[in-house]
Design an enzyme around this catalytic site. Structure first.
Site, PDB file in Angstrom:
ATOM      1  N   LEU A 153     -90.656   5.562  13.102  1.00 31.52           N
ATOM      2  CA  LEU A 153     -90.412   4.213  13.617  1.00 31.52           C
ATOM      3  C   LEU A 153     -91.318   3.996  14.834  1.00 31.52           C
ATOM      4  O   LEU A 153     -90.861   3.997  15.978  1.00 31.52           O
ATOM      5  CB  LEU A 153     -88.925   4.078  13.984  1.00 31.52           C
TER       6      LEU A 153
ATOM      7  N   GLU B 183     -94.693   1.738  15.643  1.00 29.75           N
ATOM      8  CA  GLU B 183     -95.766   0.803  15.296  1.00 29.75           C
ATOM      9  C   GLU B 183     -97.088   1.159  15.952  1.00 29.75           C
ATOM     10  O   GLU B 183     -98.151   1.028  15.349  1.00 29.75           O
ATOM     11  CB  GLU B 183     -95.382  -0.631  15.666  1.00 29.75           C
TER      12      GLU B 183
ATOM     13  N   GLN C 205     -92.679  -3.703   9.174  1.00 31.03           N
ATOM     14  CA  GLN C 205     -91.468  -4.088   8.439  1.00 31.03           C
ATOM     15  C   GLN C 205     -91.219  -5.585   8.571  1.00 31.03           C
ATOM     16  O   GLN C 205     -90.806  -6.242   7.605  1.00 31.03           O
ATOM     17  CB  GLN C 205     -90.276  -3.278   8.920  1.00 31.03           C
ATOM     18  N   PHE C 206     -91.495  -6.117   9.740  1.00 35.96           N
ATOM     19  CA  PHE C 206     -91.540  -7.562   9.967  1.00 35.96           C
ATOM     20  C   PHE C 206     -92.719  -7.814  10.902  1.00 35.96           C
ATOM     21  O   PHE C 206     -93.003  -6.983  11.770  1.00 35.96           O
ATOM     22  CB  PHE C 206     -90.258  -8.076  10.636  1.00 35.96           C
ATOM     23  N   ALA C 207     -93.370  -8.973  10.748  1.00 36.52           N
ATOM     24  CA  ALA C 207     -94.497  -9.309  11.626  1.00 36.52           C
ATOM     25  C   ALA C 207     -94.082  -9.156  13.084  1.00 36.52           C
ATOM     26  O   ALA C 207     -94.840  -8.672  13.931  1.00 36.52           O
ATOM     27  CB  ALA C 207     -94.943 -10.747  11.375  1.00 36.52           C
ATOM     28  N   ASP C 208     -92.837  -9.539  13.379  1.00 36.12           N
ATOM     29  CA  ASP C 208     -92.330  -9.544  14.759  1.00 36.12           C
ATOM     30  C   ASP C 208     -92.457  -8.189  15.432  1.00 36.12           C
ATOM     31  O   ASP C 208     -92.571  -8.111  16.653  1.00 36.12           O
ATOM     32  CB  ASP C 208     -90.861  -9.979  14.766  1.00 36.12           C
ATOM     33  N   PHE C 209     -92.411  -7.120  14.652  1.00 33.14           N
ATOM     34  CA  PHE C 209     -92.453  -5.786  15.254  1.00 33.14           C
ATOM     35  C   PHE C 209     -93.877  -5.326  15.535  1.00 33.14           C
ATOM     36  O   PHE C 209     -94.095  -4.294  16.160  1.00 33.14           O
ATOM     37  CB  PHE C 209     -91.700  -4.781  14.383  1.00 33.14           C
TER      38      PHE C 209
ATOM     39  N   HIS D 198     -87.059 -11.932  13.512  1.00 31.33           N
ATOM     40  CA  HIS D 198     -87.401 -11.650  12.112  1.00 31.33           C
ATOM     41  C   HIS D 198     -87.995 -12.889  11.454  1.00 31.33           C
ATOM     42  O   HIS D 198     -87.853 -13.084  10.245  1.00 31.33           O
ATOM     43  CB  HIS D 198     -86.164 -11.191  11.333  1.00 31.33           C
TER      44      HIS D 198
HETATM   45  C1  TPP Z   1     -89.711  -1.544  16.894  1.00 36.57           C
HETATM   46  C2  TPP Z   1     -88.967  -1.780  15.615  1.00 36.57           C
HETATM   47  N1  TPP Z   1     -89.542  -1.474  14.434  1.00 36.57           N
HETATM   48  C3  TPP Z   1     -88.906  -1.685  13.259  1.00 36.57           C
HETATM   49  C4  TPP Z   1     -87.643  -2.225  13.241  1.00 36.57           C
HETATM   50  C5  TPP Z   1     -86.933  -2.515  11.890  1.00 36.57           C
HETATM   51  N2  TPP Z   1     -85.702  -1.707  11.790  1.00 36.57           N
HETATM   52  C6  TPP Z   1     -84.486  -2.214  12.098  1.00 36.57           C
HETATM   53  S1  TPP Z   1     -83.281  -1.024  12.012  1.00 36.57           S
HETATM   54  C7  TPP Z   1     -84.394   0.148  11.502  1.00 36.57           C
HETATM   55  C8  TPP Z   1     -83.940   1.557  11.243  1.00 36.57           C
HETATM   56  C9  TPP Z   1     -83.316   2.123  12.492  1.00 36.57           C
HETATM   57  O1  TPP Z   1     -82.951   3.459  12.274  1.00 36.57           O
HETATM   58  P1  TPP Z   1     -82.112   4.218  13.365  1.00 36.57           P
HETATM   59  O2  TPP Z   1     -82.768   4.055  14.702  1.00 36.57           O
HETATM   60  O3  TPP Z   1     -81.902   5.606  12.898  1.00 36.57           O
HETATM   61  O4  TPP Z   1     -80.740   3.427  13.455  1.00 36.57           O
HETATM   62  P2  TPP Z   1     -79.694   3.276  12.254  1.00 36.57           P
HETATM   63  O5  TPP Z   1     -80.080   2.049  11.478  1.00 36.57           O
HETATM   64  O6  TPP Z   1     -79.761   4.528  11.427  1.00 36.57           O
HETATM   65  O7  TPP Z   1     -78.357   3.121  12.921  1.00 36.57           O
HETATM   66  C10 TPP Z   1     -85.686  -0.380  11.427  1.00 36.57           C
HETATM   67  C11 TPP Z   1     -86.891   0.385  11.018  1.00 36.57           C
HETATM   68  C12 TPP Z   1     -87.079  -2.559  14.494  1.00 36.57           C
HETATM   69  N3  TPP Z   1     -85.849  -3.133  14.566  1.00 36.57           N
HETATM   70  N4  TPP Z   1     -87.746  -2.321  15.641  1.00 36.57           N
END
Ligand code: TPP
Ligand code: TPP
Ligand code: MG
Ligand code: MG
Lengths: 337, 323, 337, 323
Positions: free
Chosen positions: D58, D60, D82-86, D127
């Site tokens: 995770l 970027e 995963q989304f443009a916003d990120f 999002h």
């Molecule tokens: C910087 C960022 N990148 C991508 C996302 C998209 N996203 C939302 S939840 C998630 C998974 C999060 O996993 P984890 O930190 O283990 O938390 P869990 O969902 O398992 O509780 C992702 C990739 C985000 N919210 N923020």
């Protein structure tokens, strides 16, 4: 750095109190799931099923004057900290009367003025915010408050996590960072997320105290998180709590979580913390099955009544909307869009 | 440009004043403490205001995030980026956290982020950027671009007073070269443009260091009898469209000058507004002058061709006057 | 995680070879400093004085087919990896014939096609780039290559450092990350930069091997960095090398470094690695004082001749410049600026 | 919109094709592997192309940085945000590393960064963002904004073939709603706009999901006898100014529509170009229609007023036609 294991004996009262909040969170989330399935909630619904024991332990060990920045799976912690069934439903159902007024939704709700921060989606971003708030308190000479925020295993890979925890450690701020390692970030397993044996191994590299809790055991969570919050309050600097557990739902309600390894589901991690806590209560004879049934019944009734009420509430009216992103109306940009 | 107070000193003095006047103010950034900052904009402030001017780790994201949290708690943090260019590492907190907080929660986010901006000879691609357009594109941020010593002082004081996040773009080229005799006792409010030079033949709309290139070009053209009006935007979000339109109404001709890259710059935004809202006022096609659409080159000879100069402004104006 | 201490006995040849590169770097940087003082170099000049032993140990232990992303203080490592006095001077003096053609300068030079990466200023940013290059090599089935990059203590606080090292660890890439902890980031001391006892404490949290070197002792640097590069090459995954030392100049030539604690200057960290290495050579009788003098003399002559040559070279002509940031000319934006 | 191939499937098939045709291509991003991505744009690709579709942490910043290094080594990585916003979290690597590499070193940086962009009902502030203007402002990046199934397919294939970094803005709202009967065998090259609908009374310049709002508005106005020309930019950096000017030469009237925030958006840039370069072609002030200058609201009722809709385009056009 030694892993601190809490000293305070868990009191029956605290266990029961926490358990009842877990029940409330669980039943409320069941309701949110069914509202989502019936198309009454727009956007995503992300639930914390299976993570209530850890989450409630954070909210319940904080004071009103503390700061709490919950994350995706913290319905239980939110309720324990003071969030309500009413505002939860208002936010998910987009009521104009909700704290976010329809401008933001679901897990992004909060009341920052009350120390209950509203997460932005970008993971890790709340860590420095809570730290900055604690820095502000210290500058004003206000002592004794702590700030807690929760995180998943995946979020530990963000630069925001690293910069935020490091900056808090340099300032020795009373920050409690609670990591729910539910083994997956969306579909991504720990093995693709980090290479250390245990996320707790990160504590020493930041010069912070590490604590390990059993994420499916309420007593362990209450004890360990309570101890961490206590040490932060007493000036011990940032505390890192790591608990292993499993989310018992999809990443969001759209997700069937087929990717979760069945071996993990069968393992101790796969146990439901609510069931485990309920069994413990009965075994300890802290309450009877009838008591628990009646608790569930009254929770169920509260949720149903509140849902009915909220569904009648007005949704935001775009014509009433001021479309103003700055508070100082002199500084609204007058471009015609 | 006589006198003793530099643009840089004005920024330092403004910060000293707000620190003295408002206990909610503190400064956070790399090397801002006893060292006084890479450009010395916080010189002696750590000594004068113990515990309120803090060295941060090398962490732009955390710097901004910490400021946001402190602001939620009622403080008025000033964050110094060592160079504007490094704010890309704090970009997410600025645009997605500071910029959305008020709209989402109703809680204000009174932070000031100081961006030492713009090109200098030998600065190169990563110590020369003009990032105002990026921050102006996102909702929820106020973007200031002072071009005079007086504005550097008064706008910094106002930036701290404003309840919204302010991106304060100070131009490094002006730090030590630009001087004034005295600090202002009063100033135009934020959001209002200034008539830097009155004229009637054409309007140059600009801001920051380019203000001085424009004024120099106007001076040159004056010797040929042309009266060029120069509008200093001062704040580029919001843009004072009315003042711009008022000037174009007088002159009928518009040249917009910015040191930033062309695509989506202040020039594009100003020309779009004037064309949409003041089409009838234009006697000639509105023109713009920006930096070249490449990274800012290191070599001084390349750099001076990359950015608009007084000579380039003059040439564009002569062309515009012929149209 | 055990700190690996190298096994290979340092050979006289390697020590001498490295020492001569250190001398070259030192005298070249002295020249850069004087050119800066006489106004012949525009922009900043950031030198690695005092860090040559560590830096040279990286460059000298790499093969031509490896990847090297040097940072601010790596003149010695650059020369050891194949950078030349000529291209260094061309870049600093802005010759059109330099590898950066006047478009970028000083420490930002490189020849990416040759595995010699050109750093961007944003600290930490080169870590994922080197990692991605190593990933590419692996995907193509090319084995045996390693990638090395250097970093300061301050840069460990960046999100880029964290994300980059973690991603490399997850992929178990042959990345060697060499941290020169020179006690300060510009004026900021370690105490304001991180809270762990030792930066090496970070290794376990990433699941990578940690190595400690004595930054003022060439033998230690050669041995430890060599061992780290060897383990990376043999498939041991990312290696983190940390060496304490002191920069013996300002952050840049504009800086008098008054903020550096005199106690540290007096301490073992304050020793000049070049002097220490020279003494060692004489003590071991690996060379005579006359030998060393003659080495310095020929280095001095090379630098002077090259400087004279480069100063006569053309500087970039803005009228020849195509002002094109994309390689595909069909895709140049035709906005009139 | 009959037929079977969705916009999303077109993107998936295009990636499958480049993976099959070019061994230098690989995909890197969160959950893109066996899971097939948050939107299923890489469904089955990990199975079909073992070892070439990799789940990233995770991170970027690291995702983009890794892609840049791989590109330097001759690969053609596709990064999925995963989304443009990120992408704000990978912003620095995109604009300062990928965007400067060729100009600084002469080494190309052929990476494609996929940004699932734009608003959907209930998406909310984080999002829903349209970030094309940000990336277009920086030099060194190509920014694509396909608005049709055919373009989603052909432009993705071309994006991978291009030697420069491409920001590929795909619109989430079109993913499953927009369908085509077949994939194209040929396509306009990148950098060329398309005449989506011929007309003579006014020109609408737009791109992405807004293309369909514009076409719907044009259809409505056709029943009143107005012939609205619709230009689909397809690529917003570079902008095909000539095609835009050509259309305005025919119609004399310009409305620019974008889902992005107004300040410095594609609308501002297009209007500035037409005003500067095609002033004489305009019979009426050029107009623009953007999203409101606030974060994208969560509630569907607020969201549908925040973004331009066919009804809003129609209203703006009627106003423009009256001018
Ligand atoms: C910087 C960022 N990148 C991508 C996302 C998209 N996203 C939302 S939840 C998630 C998974 C999060 O996993 P984890 O930190 O283990 O938390 P869990 O969902 O398992 O509780 C992702 C990739 C985000 N919210 N923020
Ligand atoms: C992301 C980022 N923020 C700020 C800077 C400005 N800057 C350049 S060098 C430097 C200090 C670096 O300290 P350290 O990493 O310890 O390396 P050293 O200079 O000591 O060798 C800073 C703050 C930068 N280059 N990158
Ligand atoms: Mg997880
Ligand atoms: Mg250092």
């Amino acid at each position: 750095m030694p892993v601190v294991s809490g000293q305070t004996p868990i009191l029956q009262e605290q266990f029961i109190k926490a358990f009842r909040v877990m029940l409330l969170a669980r039943l409320l989330e069941d309701k949110l799931a069914s509202l989502y399935r019936s198309g009454l909630i727009r956007g995503g619904v992300f639930l914390g099923k299976g993570q209530e024991a850890l989450s409630v332990s954070v909210g319940i060990n904080l004071n009103k004057s503390d700061i709490f920045a919950p994350l995706i799976r913290d319905q239980a912690g939110r309720l324990a900290f003071g969030d309500t069934v009413l505002d939860t439903l208002r936010t998910y159902l987009g009521s104009q009367l909700g704290s976010m007024r329809g401008r933001d939704g679901n897990i992004h709700r909060g009341r920052p003025r009350e120390g209950y921060y509203a997460m932005i989606s970008h993971l890790g971003a709340m860590i420095p915010a809570v730290s900055g708030a604690l820095l502000a308190r210290r500058m004003r000479g206000e002592t004794g408050a702590v700030g807690a925020t929760c995180l998943g295993d995946g979020a530990t890979s963000t630069g925001a996590f690293h910069e935020g925890l490091n900056a808090a450690a340099v300032e020795k701020l009373p920050l409690v960072l609670v990591i729910a390692n539910n083994q997956y970030a969306y579909s991504t397993p720990n093995t693709r997320q980090f290479a250390c044996d245990d996320l707790l191994d990160k504590a020493i590299g930041y010069g912070v105290t590490g604590h390990r809790a059993d994420g499916v055991d309420l007593e362990s969570c209450l004890e360990v998180v309570g101890a961490a919050i206590q040490s932060a309050r007493e000036g011990g600097g940032p505390q890192l709590v790591v608990a292993k557990l499993l989310r018992l739902v999809g990443h969001g309600e759209h997700d069937d979580a087929h990717y979760i390894d069945s071996a993990i589901k069968q393992s101790a991690l796969g146990r439901d913390c609510v069931t485990v806590a309920e069994a413990r209560i009965l075994e300890e004879k802290w309450a009877t099955a009838e008591d628990i049934e009646s608790w569930k019944k009254s929770i169920h009734d509260e949720i149903e009544t509140t849902t009915a009420k909220v569904r009648k509430e007005p949704t935001p009216d775009p014509n009433e909307e001021d479309w103003c992103a700055v508070s100082d109306t002199r500084l609204v940009d007058n471009s015609q869009s | 440009m006589s006198g003793g107070i530099t643009y840089l000193e004005a920024i330092r003095l403004a910060q000293a004043k707000v620190l003295a006047d408002d206990p909610r103010v503190f400064i956070y950034g790399q090397d801002v403490g006893s060292f006084g900052g890479a450009f010395k904009a916080t010189k002696n402030l750590a000594k004068e205001f113990p515990g309120r001017v803090l060295d941060s780790p090398l962490s732009e994201d955390a710097m901004v995030g910490m400021a946001i949290g402190a602001a939620i708690e009622g403080m008025r943090p000033i964050v110094e980026m060592q160079f504007a260019d490094f704010s890309t590492c704090g970009f997410n907190q600025i645009v997605n956290h500071a910029g959305t907080l008020f709209y989402r929660t109703g809680v204000c986010c009174p932070i000031v982020i100081r961006l030492p901006s713009g090109g200098t000879a030998g600065g190169g691609p990563f110590h020369s950027q003009s990032m105002e357009a990026l921050y102006a594109h996102y909702p929820g941020l106020v973007v200031m671009t002072p071009g005079t010593v007086e504005d550097a002082y008064s706008m910094m004081i106002e930036a701290v007073a404003i309840d919204d996040p302010v991106i304060f773009c100070e131009h490094k080229l002006l730090y030590n070269h630009l001087k004034a005799d005295a600090l202002p006792s009063e100033a135009l409010p934020a959001g209002q443009a200034a008539l830097a030079r009155p004229g009637r033949d054409a309007t140059v709309v600009t801001y920051g260091a380019m203000l001085h290139e424009a004024l120099a070009a106007a001076e040159t053209l004056a010797s040929d009898g042309y009266e060029i009006e120069v509008v200093d935007l001062r704040t580029i979000k919001p843009i004072d469209t009315d003042t711009v339109l008022g000037s174009v109404a007088r002159t009928g001709r518009l040249l917009c000058v910015s040191e930033a890259w062309p695509w989506g710059s202040v020039c594009a935004e100003v020309i779009a507004r004037v064309s949409s809202e003041g089409f009838g006022l234009l006697d000639a096609p509105p023109q713009r002058l920006n930096a070249k659409d490449t990274p800012v080159p290191y070599h001084p000879d390349l750099w001076s061709s990359h950015r608009p100069t007084a000579a380039a402004v003059e040439a564009s104006l002569r062309e515009l006057l012929r149209m």
